[in-house]
Design a protein around this motif. Sequence first.
Motif, PDB file in Angstrom:
ATOM      1  N   ILE A 181       0.942  -1.399  -0.026  1.00  0.00           N
ATOM      2  CA  ILE A 181      -0.218  -0.077  -0.196  1.00  0.00           C
ATOM      3  C   ILE A 181       0.583   1.392  -0.205  1.00  0.00           C
ATOM      4  CG2 ILE A 181      -1.820   1.248   1.229  1.00  0.00           C
ATOM      5  CD1 ILE A 181      -3.261  -1.297  -0.494  1.00  0.00           C
ATOM      6  N   ARG A 182       2.235   1.319   0.494  1.00  0.00           N
ATOM      7  CA  ARG A 182       2.652   2.613   0.864  1.00  0.00           C
ATOM      8  C   ARG A 182       3.863   2.911  -0.646  1.00  0.00           C
ATOM      9  NH1 ARG A 182       7.720   2.507   4.664  1.00  0.00           N
ATOM     10  NH2 ARG A 182       8.308   0.936   3.249  1.00  0.00           N
ATOM     11  N   SER A 183       4.031   1.556  -1.161  1.00  0.00           N
ATOM     12  CA  SER A 183       4.279   1.908  -2.366  1.00  0.00           C
ATOM     13  C   SER A 183       3.646   2.132  -3.352  1.00  0.00           C
ATOM     14  CB  SER A 183       5.411   0.470  -2.923  1.00  0.00           C
ATOM     15  OG  SER A 183       3.954  -0.519  -2.933  1.00  0.00           O
ATOM     16  N   LEU A 184       2.181   2.085  -3.529  1.00  0.00           N
ATOM     17  CA  LEU A 184       1.470   2.183  -4.248  1.00  0.00           C
ATOM     18  C   LEU A 184       0.935   4.035  -4.154  1.00  0.00           C
ATOM     19  CD1 LEU A 184      -1.045  -0.701  -4.577  1.00  0.00           C
ATOM     20  CD2 LEU A 184       0.807  -0.074  -6.576  1.00  0.00           C
ATOM     21  N   GLY A 185       1.615   4.248  -2.876  1.00  0.00           N
ATOM     22  CA  GLY A 185       1.168   5.312  -3.352  1.00  0.00           C
ATOM     23  C   GLY A 185      -0.066   5.818  -2.223  1.00  0.00           C
ATOM     24  N   LEU A 186      -0.932   4.902  -1.026  1.00  0.00           N
ATOM     25  CA  LEU A 186      -2.364   4.822  -0.963  1.00  0.00           C
ATOM     26  C   LEU A 186      -2.218   5.884   0.390  1.00  0.00           C
ATOM     27  CD1 LEU A 186      -3.980   1.986  -2.710  1.00  0.00           C
ATOM     28  CD2 LEU A 186      -4.104   3.664  -3.950  1.00  0.00           C
ATOM     29  N   LEU A 187      -1.564   5.519   0.755  1.00  0.00           N
ATOM     30  CA  LEU A 187      -1.474   5.787   2.936  1.00  0.00           C
ATOM     31  C   LEU A 187      -1.587   7.275   2.879  1.00  0.00           C
ATOM     32  CD1 LEU A 187       2.129   4.419   3.690  1.00  0.00           C
ATOM     33  CD2 LEU A 187      -0.236   3.335   3.381  1.00  0.00           C
ATOM     34  N   ASP A 188      -2.917   7.230   3.764  1.00  0.00           N
ATOM     35  CA  ASP A 188      -3.665   8.820   3.678  1.00  0.00           C
ATOM     36  C   ASP A 188      -4.666   9.138   2.870  1.00  0.00           C
ATOM     37  OD1 ASP A 188      -2.574   9.168   6.713  1.00  0.00           O
ATOM     38  OD2 ASP A 188      -0.718   9.983   5.741  1.00  0.00           O
TER      39      ASP A 188
END
Length: 289
Positions: A131-138
Amino acid sequence: MIHLTIGEKVWQAVVYLILIFVSLLCLLPFLYVVAVSVTPESEVLRRGIVIIPESFTFIAYKEVFISHGIGQAYKITLFRTIVGTALNVFFTVIAAYPLSKKYLPGRSPFLLFIVFTMMFSGGLIPTYLLIRSLGLLDSPWVLIIPNLISAFNLVIIKGFFEQLPGEIEESARVDGASELQSLWRIILPLSLPVLATISLFYAVGHWNSYFDAIVYINDSNFMPLQVVLRNILLNVATQSADSIANSGAVSTFAVQMAAVVVTTVPILMVYPFMQKHFTKGVLLGSVKG
């Protein structure tokens, strides 16, 4: 007209009484929560268990909406529930329809991979790194995209599609309809019961979910309703009684009950509108003739 014997009438009356009793047992806790949320603290302390309040006050609801960010949380949860459910149903149907065709090349391996995900997962840490590598955090999209298709719901819809008579699609192909036209104009109208059921599953799941928001979201502006409710239940009880008393509010317990009502009632209102599809069942897709 069916004529019942005296014994059958007595048994029917007993069954109805049992059902009424069980229904009341299920309803009383909810009535208690609603009653406490609108009852002054003095009356709650005096009576203990309140089902029908003698006097009413809505200060607890004012406390919830003003002090705990329920309004913004409602927007996020409504966005997640409406948009997420629509996308869930769309992609689940798009995936289930071709898998319901036995002539699909590689159908068995695809089904095996899907069923495999129902029993095994990558784990929390690998999922978080993805999820972090996809830039979906926050981002509110992190509440929708990772769970876009439920393997369980996909299998249910696939099984329903397989039960529909193949002659209907064959006649549509003779008339020149493509696969997408057959799906949109024939299959989906016949599949309203299962689509309504799956939509309700997705919607309730989105509305009640909170763990993914706790893991992937740090920005309070993107926190859904259930996370805010969790924070209220954890934090309101630790507030000093003086601070709540000075603000004109009722007891912390009433604030907690008001938060539960605010987060529960909207999703309960959906059920009456979906009930007709449940009662029709698969008869809606039956072939007459």
